[in-house]
Scaffold this active site. Structure first.
Site, PDB file in Angstrom:
ATOM      1  N   ALA A 146      -6.299  -5.118   0.847  1.00  0.00           N
ATOM      2  CA  ALA A 146      -5.692  -3.792   0.694  1.00  0.00           C
ATOM      3  C   ALA A 146      -6.450  -2.760   1.518  1.00  0.00           C
ATOM      4  O   ALA A 146      -6.170  -2.556   2.694  1.00  0.00           O
ATOM      5  CB  ALA A 146      -5.659  -3.414  -0.788  1.00  0.00           C
ATOM      6  N   LEU A 184       0.838  -1.199   0.000  1.00  0.00           N
ATOM      7  CA  LEU A 184       0.000   0.000   0.000  1.00  0.00           C
ATOM      8  C   LEU A 184       0.871   1.247   0.000  1.00  0.00           C
ATOM      9  O   LEU A 184       1.620   1.484   0.952  1.00  0.00           O
ATOM     10  CB  LEU A 184      -0.905   0.003   1.227  1.00  0.00           C
ATOM     11  CG  LEU A 184      -1.844  -1.209   1.354  1.00  0.00           C
ATOM     12  CD1 LEU A 184      -2.373  -1.339   2.765  1.00  0.00           C
ATOM     13  CD2 LEU A 184      -2.979  -1.107   0.356  1.00  0.00           C
ATOM     14  N   ASN A 197      -7.955 -10.101  -5.405  1.00  0.00           N
ATOM     15  CA  ASN A 197      -7.856  -8.850  -4.660  1.00  0.00           C
ATOM     16  C   ASN A 197      -9.012  -7.942  -5.059  1.00  0.00           C
ATOM     17  O   ASN A 197      -9.284  -7.761  -6.240  1.00  0.00           O
ATOM     18  CB  ASN A 197      -6.510  -8.186  -4.941  1.00  0.00           C
ATOM     19  CG  ASN A 197      -6.399  -6.788  -4.368  1.00  0.00           C
ATOM     20  OD1 ASN A 197      -5.972  -5.861  -5.037  1.00  0.00           O
ATOM     21  ND2 ASN A 197      -6.800  -6.619  -3.118  1.00  0.00           N
ATOM     22  N   CYS A 211      -0.429  -0.588 -11.226  1.00  0.00           N
ATOM     23  CA  CYS A 211      -0.533   0.810 -10.802  1.00  0.00           C
ATOM     24  C   CYS A 211      -1.267   1.631 -11.864  1.00  0.00           C
ATOM     25  O   CYS A 211      -0.843   1.671 -13.022  1.00  0.00           O
ATOM     26  CB  CYS A 211       0.854   1.394 -10.544  1.00  0.00           C
ATOM     27  SG  CYS A 211       0.817   3.088  -9.931  1.00  0.00           S
TER      28      CYS A 211
END
Length: 682
Positions: free
Chosen positions: A552, A344, A529, A428
Site C-alpha cells: 500500500a 488506495l 499487509n 476502513c
C-alpha cells in the site's frame, strides 16, 4: 496450540526496538544531513549560499502565501512512556507543547476547489466537436460560441506537444486543449493523424464506464435485482424463524431455500407441450409435465380424464435456467505468490495503477467505492471502477454496512462491468464509515457480515475476497476468530492488515499475528499487509505462512518497489528517472481526466496528493544502512543534485513547483492542502 493462541489473542507481539538515539529517524550519511534553515535556503535559492536564510525564507512565504493557509505544524516523533521522563528533564517547553498536540487523521476542513471552477467561461461542446450548426442546448445554451472570445479568456497553453494527439492521432478536446498548438490548424480546425487514428480504431482502452442508459435506469429504480430479491427474502425468512426460536443457521436456511427455488424454476421454466409417440423419447430433455398443484388460476383446470395440460415455452430450458453455478464452477483467480497493489483511496487512481503495472504489479484493485452511491448512479463513484486494458488481473472494492445494498450492488456489478474479483472493505478505520457500521465496524457485527458475504457470493460469478484488520481495539485481536467463519461463508481470499482500527497507521504491523492467522485460514489464501517498503521486507514476510503480500503506502512512496522485489535488489533510482515517472503520470492523467483546463487541474491535484508520499523516499546512495523502513521519517538533507533535494521537500509550495514544471503555472485562485495532517510541514 492453546499456548500459541494465547500469545496472539489479546496483545500484539512487539517488534524489535531500535536504539533510542535514532528512533523514528532514518539513518542518512552525515555529509548529506543539514538543518531546516539551510535546506529551505538551498531549495529557494539554488546555487546560492547566503547567511540571510531568514530573508530568503520570508520571500518564499510571500510567494506561496496562498498555499500555506492553515498549514499543519511539524510532525513530532511518537514517544514511549520511558522517554517522556527524559524530555521533562531537558525542560524543553516547545517539545512539551508539541507532545500534547496530536497531528493525526485527515484535514477534514481543508479548502477544496473543484477543477471545473478554474474554467469559468467554457466553450460549447458543439464547437469543440466541430458541429456548430447543431448546438446541443439550443437557444438556452450558456456556453461560448465565439472562438476568438474564448481564446482571449483561455489560460496560456502548457506546452507545444499534445500527448493525446501524438499517441492516438487526434485530441478530442480540440481548441480547449491546453496543448492546442500541436493540433490546431487554420481557421481553428482540429487536425488529426489518419494513420494513428486507424491504428487505435475499435480498441477499448478503458472499461467499466457508466452509460447514460444504465444511469437513468438506476436513478429511476428500474434496474432488476432478481437474484438479490430472492436472497433478501431468505434473510427475512431466517430472521423470523430466528426470533421464534428456530435453531436453523443461515447456511441451513439458505440450502433449503435453494432447493425450493430450484423446484420452482423447474416448474416455471418448463411450460412446454408434451409430445406424443416417439417424439417423447427423443425430446425428453426439452419437455416436461406441469403437475396439477403447480397450476395457477389463469391456466386451464385439469380435465375429467386425468390428463395434465401443458404450456409451451419461448425456448429450450438450459442448465443455467435451473441450476446455479457452484463455487467450484465460478471463475477462479490464482492469488498465490503475486504482488498485490492495495486499493488506495484518492491516490490509487487509474493513472497511478498504470505506473505500478509498468513496474511489475501483478494484481490491481480500484479505489474503495461506496455501494449506495453506485446504486444511485453517481458518476464520480462509478469512475472508481474503471479498468485500463493493461490491468490483466483487476478487482473492485466495495464498502457497505447492510446486506441489501451490498448484495444488490454486487449483482449490479456482476451484470454491467468486467472484473476478475470483488473485494469487501472490512478494514476502513475512518469515522464516517465506521460509525455507520461499515469498514472495521463489520468485524463487530458478525451476523450482518455473514449475510453480506453470503448474499454477495450468491449473485457473483467471480471470486469474493475480504480485507480486514486485526481488530477494532488496539490490544484485542479478533481476526483469528472471524477467519474460520469466513472460510465457511465462501470467501476466496483474505487480506489482513497487521494493525487494529485504533492504531490506524501508528506502530509497526504485527507480522507474527499475520503468520498465525494465515495458518488458521489455510487452505484459503491469506495475504499480509503492512510496512512493506523493500524486497527484504517481502523476503521476511514470505518466511511466514502467508500466500502473498499486499503493498500500500510502500507503492506510494516508491512505485518501483515491484521491480525491486522481482529483481531482488535495491534500486538507486536517480532524480531524473523519478521525474520521468511524474511525466508519465502526467501523460496518463491527461489521457484519463482530459487535456483541457479541468483535466489539467484534476491531474495536478492527484499529483500533489501523490507527492505528499513520494517526498518520503530517501535515495539508496544517501542511506547509512539499508533498507529504509516505512516508520522512519527523513531528516533534512541536501541530496546529490537540486532536483533530488527538491523532491525530498515536505513543503506544499515545493510540490507545487514540481507540478508547475509539468502542468504549467497554477490558476490565480489555486489552493491545496494535503489530505493527511502529518504529510506536510516546514
Amino acid at each position: 496450540m492453546e499456548g500459541e493462541e494465547k500469545n496472539h489473542l489479546d496483545t500484539n507481539i512487539s517488534n524489535a526496538k531500535q536504539p533510542d538515539t535514532d528512533r523514528g529517524v532514518a539513518p542518512i550519511k552525515i555529509q548529506f544531513v543539514t538543518t531546516k534553515e539551510k535546506f529551505h535556503e538551498f531549495i529557494d535559492c539554488p546555487g546560492k549560499h547566503s547567511d540571510k536564510s531568514v530573508e530568503n525564507e520570508s520571500v518564499t512565504n510571500q510567494d506561496f502565501s496562498i498555499h500555506e493557509t492553515d498549514e499543519p505544524e511539524c510532525k513530532r516523533i511518537k514517544l514511549d512512556e520511558g522517554q517522556e521522563g527524559n524530555l521533562k528533564s531537558k525542560g524543553d517547553d516547545k517539545v512539551k507543547d508539541n507532545q500534547k498536540k496530536k497531528l493525526r487523521g485527515q484535514n477534514k476542513s481543508r479548502p477544496h476547489v473543484k477543477p471545473n471552477s478554474y474554467d469559468d467561461k467554457k466553450l460549447c461542446p458543439s464547437v469543440t466537436q466541430e458541429c456548430q450548426k447543431k448546438c446541443f442546448f439550443g437557444e438556452k445554451c450558456k456556453f461560448l460560441h465565439d472562438i476568438p472570445t474564448y481564446l482571449s479568456l483561455k489560460p496560456a497553453d502548457v506546452g507545444e506537444h499534445c500527448y493525446l494527439f501524438e499517441t492516438f492521432g487526434k485530441c478530442q478536446y480540440g481548441i480547449t486543449c491546453r496543448f492546442a498548438k500541436a493540433h490546431i490548424g487554420e481557421n481553428f480546425q482540429n487536425l488529426f493523424n489518419e494513420e494513428l487514428v486507424k491504428k487505435w480504431q475499435g480498441q477499448v482502452m478503458v472499461k467499466n464506464t457508466l452509460s447514460k442508459e444504465l444511469q437513468q435506469s438506476l436513478r429511476k429504480r428500474k434496474f432488476s435485482f432478481k437474484e438479490s430479491e430472492k436472497y433478501l427474502k431468505q434473510i427475512s425468512k431466517y430472521n423470523k424463524q430466528h426470533k421464534k426460536g428456530n435453531g436453523e443457521t443461515l447456511e441451513q436456511c439458505e440450502t433449503v431455500n435453494k432447493v425450493e427455488a430450484c423446484s420452482e424454476a423447474q416448474i416455471d421454466d418448463s411450460n412446454m407441450v408434451k409430445p406424443t409417440g416417439s417424439d417423447c423419447e427423443t425430446n425428453r430433455g426439452h419437455f416436461t409435465i406441469v403437475p396439477p398443484e403447480a397450476q395457477t388460476p389463469d391456466l386451464p383446470s385439469q380435465d375429467t380424464s386425468g390428463k395434465v395440460p401443458c404450456m409451451k415455452t419461448h425456448g429450450a430450458v438450459t442448465d443455467e435456467d435451473i441450476i446455479k453455478l457452484r463455487p467450484c464452477e465460478k471463475k477462479q483467480v490464482d492469488f498465490r505468490d503475486k504482488l498485490y497493489l492495495a486499493p488506495l483511496t484518492t491516490c490509487g487512481n487509474l493513472p497511478f495503477r498504470r505506473i505500478c503495472k509498468r513496474f511489475g504489479a501483478d494484481i490491481t484493485c480500484g479505489e474503495m467505492a461506496i455501494c449506495t452511491n453506485l446504486l444511485q448512479g453517481q458518476s464520480s463513484e462509478w469512475a472508481l471502477l474503471k479498468r485500463h486494458q493493461s490491468e490483466d488481473l483487476f478487482g473492485v472494492q466495495l464498502e457497505g454496512a447492510f446486506p441489501d445494498t451490498m448484495t444488490k450492488c454486487a449483482e449490479l456489478l456482476n451484470q454491467t462491468i468486467d472484473v476478475d474479483f470483488v473485494d469487501i472493505n472490512v478494514g476502513c478505520p475512518i469515522d464516517l464509515v465506521y460509525n455507520k457500521g461499515g469498514g472495521c465496524g463489520l468485524m463487530n457485527r458478525v451476523n450482518k457480515f455473514e449475510q453480506i458475504v453470503r448474499g454477495m457470493n450468491s449473485v457473483l460469478n467471480v471470486p469474493l475476497t475480504v480485507k480486514i484488520r486485526t481488530g477494532v481495539q488496539e490490544k484485542h485481536n479478533i481476526a483469528h476468530k472471524l477467519i474460520p467463519d469466513m472460510k465457511t461463508w465462501g470467501v476466496s481470499q483474505i487480506t489482513l492488515h497487521g494493525r487494529s482500527r485504533e492504531q490506524r497507521y501508528t506502530k509497526l504491523a504485527d507480522w507474527d499475528y499475520i503468520d498465525y492467522c494465515s495458518k488458521v485460514a489455510s487452505p484459503v489464501p491469506l495475504f499480509g499487509n503492512g510496512d512493506i517498503l523493500s524486497y527484504e521486507d517481502v523476503i521476511s514476510a514470505r518466511k511466514t505462512s502467508v500466500s502473498g503480500v499486499m503493498i500500500a503506502r510502500g507503492a506510494l512512496i516508491k512505485p518501483w518497489i515491484f521491480t525491486e522485489i522481482k529483481e531482488q535488489r535495491h534500486w538507486d533510482i536517480s532524480a531524473t528517472e523519478r521525474f520521468d515517472i511524474l511525466k508519465e503520470f502526467t501523460s496518463f492523467g491527461l489521457e484519463h481526466w482530459g487535456a483541457d483546463t479541468q483535466g489539467v487541474e484534476k491531474t495536478r491535484r492527484f499529483m500533489l496528493e501523490w507527492l505528499s508520499f513520494l517526498c518520503r523516499y530517501i535515495p539508496v546512495g544517501l542511506l547509512e544502512r539499508l533498507p529504509q523502513k516505512i516508520n522512519e521519517r527523513p531528516p533534512f538533507y541536501i541530496a546529490r543534485d537540486y532536483m533530488e533535494t527538491l523532491m525530498a521537500s515536505q513543503h506544499v509550495g515545493d510540490w507545487i513547483k514540481i507540478s508547475e514544471m509539468l502542468l504549467g503555472p497554477v490558476p490565480p485562485n489555486f489552493t491545496f492542502l494535503p489530505k493527511h495532517k502529518a504529510n506536510s510541514y516546514k
